[in-house]
Scaffold this motif. Structure first.
Motif, short mmCIF file in Angstrom:
data_model
loop_
_atom_site.label_atom_id
_atom_site.label_comp_id
_atom_site.label_asym_id
_atom_site.label_seq_id
_atom_site.Cartn_x
_atom_site.Cartn_y
_atom_site.Cartn_z
N UNK A 122 0.83 -1.19 0.00
CA UNK A 122 0.00 0.00 0.00
C UNK A 122 0.88 1.25 0.00
N UNK A 123 0.33 2.33 -0.57
CA UNK A 123 1.07 3.59 -0.51
C UNK A 123 1.23 4.06 0.93
N UNK A 124 2.32 4.73 1.17
CA UNK A 124 2.59 5.19 2.53
C UNK A 124 1.53 6.17 3.01
N UNK A 125 0.96 6.94 2.09
CA UNK A 125 -0.07 7.90 2.49
C UNK A 125 -1.31 7.17 3.01
N UNK A 126 -1.70 6.05 2.34
CA UNK A 126 -2.88 5.30 2.78
C UNK A 126 -2.60 4.65 4.14
N UNK A 127 -1.36 4.18 4.31
CA UNK A 127 -1.01 3.62 5.62
C UNK A 127 -1.09 4.69 6.70
N UNK A 128 -0.60 5.88 6.36
CA UNK A 128 -0.66 6.98 7.33
C UNK A 128 -2.11 7.27 7.70
N UNK A 129 -3.05 7.30 6.68
CA UNK A 129 -4.47 7.57 6.94
C UNK A 129 -5.08 6.47 7.80
N UNK A 133 -6.97 6.93 11.28
CA UNK A 133 -8.35 6.46 11.53
C UNK A 133 -8.40 5.61 12.78
N UNK A 134 -7.42 4.72 12.93
CA UNK A 134 -7.41 3.86 14.12
C UNK A 134 -7.24 4.69 15.39
N UNK A 135 -6.42 5.72 15.30
CA UNK A 135 -6.22 6.56 16.48
C UNK A 135 -7.51 7.31 16.82
N UNK A 136 -8.19 7.81 15.79
CA UNK A 136 -9.44 8.52 16.03
C UNK A 136 -10.53 7.57 16.52
N UNK A 181 3.65 8.39 12.32
CA UNK A 181 3.91 9.72 12.87
C UNK A 181 2.66 10.31 13.54
N UNK A 182 1.46 9.97 13.02
CA UNK A 182 0.25 10.52 13.66
C UNK A 182 0.11 9.96 15.07
N UNK A 189 2.61 11.78 22.22
CA UNK A 189 3.23 13.05 22.59
C UNK A 189 2.82 13.50 23.98
N UNK A 190 1.57 13.27 24.33
CA UNK A 190 1.05 13.70 25.63
C UNK A 190 0.98 12.57 26.64
N UNK A 191 1.43 11.38 26.26
CA UNK A 191 1.34 10.23 27.15
C UNK A 191 2.53 10.18 28.09
#
Length: 812
Positions: A122-129, A133-136, A181-182, A189-191
């Motif tokens: 998969x493209x790295x951008x789709x992996x990033x998305x 989504x999982x984080x949200x 990175x997300x 970052x806040x954990x």
């Protein structure tokens, strides 16, 4: 309605569409563009206008007209009921869960591909998305745990095997951080509970590589640390296997993993200590010069390596401390050996001595160098002043010795004042050593005499009389300019500096009366013979002595200069008197110097038969002077006289600059000028001049056996005998018209030298007795020891007196 494929921007999880309260005739919302979903139309249930009463607290009800098309959302104005057509009746939760499961699967596949050094499907951008989504969706913790677990598995299996097999570069960490990175920026970052991805990866790598799974088997990291120490050892031993880039990268890796201080530093320092001990043991058998050079180069290389390859500053400090302790402190006896240091100083090895001083300063023990430094100066200086075969060179050798020591302090010891002080202490010690008196058998300071003669040479001949090694160098000129002194590039300033250097030696002398006696004699000769190279230099030296020893010391010397001025005024008055009385001019130009007997040295009276014309002029001046100054008596010192006489030789006439003794001898040959075999025997010359003994011998030797031979001795030879005969050397020639024949007055005989020392010793006895009487009168009662100590204290400026001599004078 939010589609699962597009990441929500408000941070909330996805949800189904709900009825919207909104005014308007028709309202439509675009559904998600995914192919498995259909568009849903939102139509109003009625086109009728429904008036609605609105009541606000504190205000009367008002009627809102809904027939007008709305321009914007207006609160409190009522809403239409909306109906969603073609709405699915099945739940979309299953679809979303399928999407999230698929996303998780894609991420796991992508991680595996990254670990295998492959490009994800998969493209790295789709992996990033997908990560977003999982984080949200609230799966951040789960996603982090999965990532950590997969990374740990990869590190323990694939990467560890790769490290053991063959180290290579990898961009795994960079790719993972980009995809996740997300997660890094939002959840981690806040954990406070979880590390960020980079820190987590470093922790896992450190735990996997640098912590042994079993105590019996070393970890790959331990081998890495040993290899890094081997790289340093290769560099130290100039081994071709040394790889500077690898060492630099390895040190940087340890800093990143935060294990530099815990795992590497101690290991490296222990290995370095062993190397230093081995190095020092090997080099200790070499000479001091070689050992110093080797240690200097080693310490410089260690310092460079620490800076060039990013070693920690604390490591560098401990490394240098170990090097100093092993190479310097442990071998301080070798470094401070008096014999070895003496050889370096004899060779004037500036570089080696500077390196030695710098090495000792690194350990803070450079002050211990003072002891061998002083011992060397005392021994070398005593050898110079006790060398009776080279007495005439004593002061020049001392000044050259002092010059080399000054350069050593300036260029090697960083102008350390303590070494300057030690040098002065050592000079004072050997110059005033009693062994010097026994070596020269003078009873008084021989060094004082030779310093006076050296200054006389400077004031007569200037800078051309001294060796080039004593002249100022470029650094001396810079120092002179910085201190506000005159530039040493000027000849007068350089001569003044050389006088200062001689005066430095003079300050070390305890018995300054010897210097005064000989300086007074030499000054008299320079003034009477007109042999001073510079009148300014004479006055400058007198001012220096007055500033150094006081006006009492220079009182007689100043009177000598005054007498010279008075004599010039007296001769001008005499010539005016001669012209006034009609005496007329004579072919003889007489010049008389009137000297004060108390200020000038004592000269012996000699009987000299002078030519009649000269005698007439002397009687005329004496008559003039006694009539002018009643009660004064003149005593003529012909031994100090000098004149210019005209001589005719076969190759032309010459003017001869000679002494009075030489002139009287030469004029005798006018009596036998007409005789073809005219010669004068030794006895005839003695009877014709009134000279005898050493005075006659010295005079004849200067005329017939010196460099300028206007007389010929028969038989030839350098010694004068009573059976010799002398004739005029008519073949004499010289390129100069006025020829200066060696003036015997400027040469001091051994008898005169010994007489001066005896006179100084006798004056000391008188001064000692005067001090004893003076102390007894003032103190009335005191112990013998205290009396001796007080006498020594009051007479030390003139010259040291032995306690036994003081005791004899007390008895007297």
């Amino acid at each position: 309605m939010h589609s699962p494929g597009s990441p929500p921007r408000d941070g909330s999880s996805s949800s189904f569409a709900t009825p919207l309260k909104r005014t308007g005739t028709h309202s439509r919302q675009q559904s998600d563009s995914r192919p498995d979903q259909k568009r849903t139309k939102l139509n109003s249930t009625s086109d009728q206008v429904v008036p609605r009463m609105s009541k606000v607290a504190g205000k009367r009800p008002e009627i809102v007209d809904l027939t007008k098309p709305p321009t914007a959302f207006q609160p409190h104005k009522g809403a239409k009921k909306l109906v969603i057509k073609n709405l699915r009746t099945t739940s979309r939760a299953n679809d979303l869960e399928k999407y999230y499961d698929a996303t998780r699967k894609e991420l796991l596949e992508a991680l595996q591909a990254i670990f295998e050094q492959k490009q994800p499907r998969q493209p790295l951008e789709r992996l990033y998305r997908g990560v977003e989504d999982l984080c949200r969706h609230g799966a951040s913790r789960e996603l982090y745990e999965t990532l950590r677990e997969r990374c740990e598995t990869y590190l323990k299996n694939d990467l560890q095997r790769s490290i053991v097999a063959e180290a290579g570069s990898s961009n795994v960490d960079t790719t993972i951080r980009s995809v996740f990175s997300y997660l890094d920026r939002s959840f981690l970052l806040s954990s406070k509970e979880f590390q960020q991805i980079n820190d987590m990866a470093i922790t896992l790598f450190r735990r996997t590589v640098f912590v042994a799974s079993q105590p019996s088997s070393p970890s790959p990291g331990a081998k890495t640390l040993a290899g890094m120490c081997d790289l340093v050892d290769y560099d130290r031993r100039a081994d071709a296997r040394f790889d500077p880039a690898l060492l630099r990268d390895s040190i940087s890796m340890l800093h990143i993993l935060n294990i530099y201080g815990k795992s590497f530093e101690r290991r490296f320092l222990d290995a370095s200590k062993k190397y230093f001990e081995e190095f020092a043991n090997e080099q200790s058998s070499a000479s001091l010069k070689v050992y110093i050079s080797s240690c200097e180069k080693l310490i410089a290389r260690e310092d460079y390596r620490c800076n060039a390859y990013n070693f920690d500053s604390t490591t560098k400090r401990q490394l240098m401390d170990d090097a100093h302790a092993i190479l310097i402190d442990s071998y301080s006896e070798k470094l401070l050996d008096s014999g070895s240091i003496g050889k370096l100083l004899d060779e004037n090895a500036l570089d080696s001595m500077k390196a030695l001083y710098d090495l000792l300063r690194l350990s803070g023990i450079q002050k211990r160098l003072r002891q061998p430094w002083e011992e060397y100066i005392r021994e070398a200086g005593a050898a110079i002043v006790n060398d009776t075969s080279r007495g005439d060179e004593m002061v020049i050798r001392l000044l050259e010795f002092r010059r080399s020591l000054d350069l050593m302090i300036r260029d090697a010891f960083n102008r350390d004042d303590e070494f300057t002080y030690s040098m002065r202490q050592a000079f004072s010690s050997f110059i005033n050593d009693r062994k010097v008196l026994s070596a020269w058998k003078t009873g008084t300071s021989k060094v004082g005499e030779m310093i006076a003669k050296y200054i006389d040479m400077l004031l007569r001949g200037g800078l051309k009389t001294i060796p080039k090694s004593l002249l100022s160098d470029a650094q001396d000129r810079v120092d002179a300019e910085q201190s506000g002194l005159a530039s040493t590039g000027d000849e007068d300033a350089e001569l003044d500096r050389q006088l200062d250097q001689a005066l430095e030696l003079f300050r070390f002398i305890e018995g300054k009366d010897v210097f005064e006696a000989f300086y007074k004699q030499d000054l008299a000769r320079r003034l009477l013979m007109g042999r001073s190279a510079s009148a300014d230099a004479e006055r400058s030296m007198l001012a220096k002595l007055k500033n150094e020893c006081g006006s009492n010391f220079t009182h007689n010397l100043e009177q000598m200069f005054k007498d010279q001025q008075i004599a010039r005024d007296e001769m001008a008055s005499y010539k005016s008197w001669c012209e006034g009385t009609g005496q007329g001019k004579s072919s003889l130009d007489l010049n008389v110097s009137i000297l004060s007997a108390a200020a000038w040295p004592t000269y012996p009276d000699t009987q000299l038969i002078i030519p009649e014309e000269v005698a007439t002029q002397i009687e005329r001046f004496q008559s003039y002077y006694t009539n002018k100054h009643t009660g004064r008596r003149l005593t003529w010192k012909h031994s100090l006289g000098h004149c210019v006489i005209k001589a005719r030789f076969g190759k032309g006439p010459k003017e001869l600059l000679v002494s009075a003794y030489q002139a009287v001898v030469l004029t005798l040959f006018n009596q036998i000028e007409d005789k073809p075999d005219g010669f004068l025997a030794y006895q005839q010359i003695a009877e014709g001049t009134g000279l005898s003994g050493p005075d006659l011998d010295r005079t004849l030797q200067s005329l017939a056996c010196g460099k300028t031979r206007v007389l010929t001795k028969h038989p030839k030879g350098r010694d004068i005998n009573s059976t010799d005969t002398f004739t005029v050397n008519k073949a004499f020639s010289d390129p100069k018209y006025r020829v200066k024949i060696n003036q015997i007055q400027l040469k001091e005989t051994k008898e005169e030298n010994q007489e001066t020392h005896e006179r100084v010793a006798q004056d000391r006895q008188f001064e000692c007795q005067a001090a004893i009487v003076r102390i007894m009168k003032s103190r009335k009662t005191m112990t013998h020891a205290n009396l001796v100590a007080e006498v020594i204290n009051q007479t030390k400026s003139r010259g040291a007196i032995e306690p036994s001599e003081i005791k004899k004078n007390i008895e007297k």
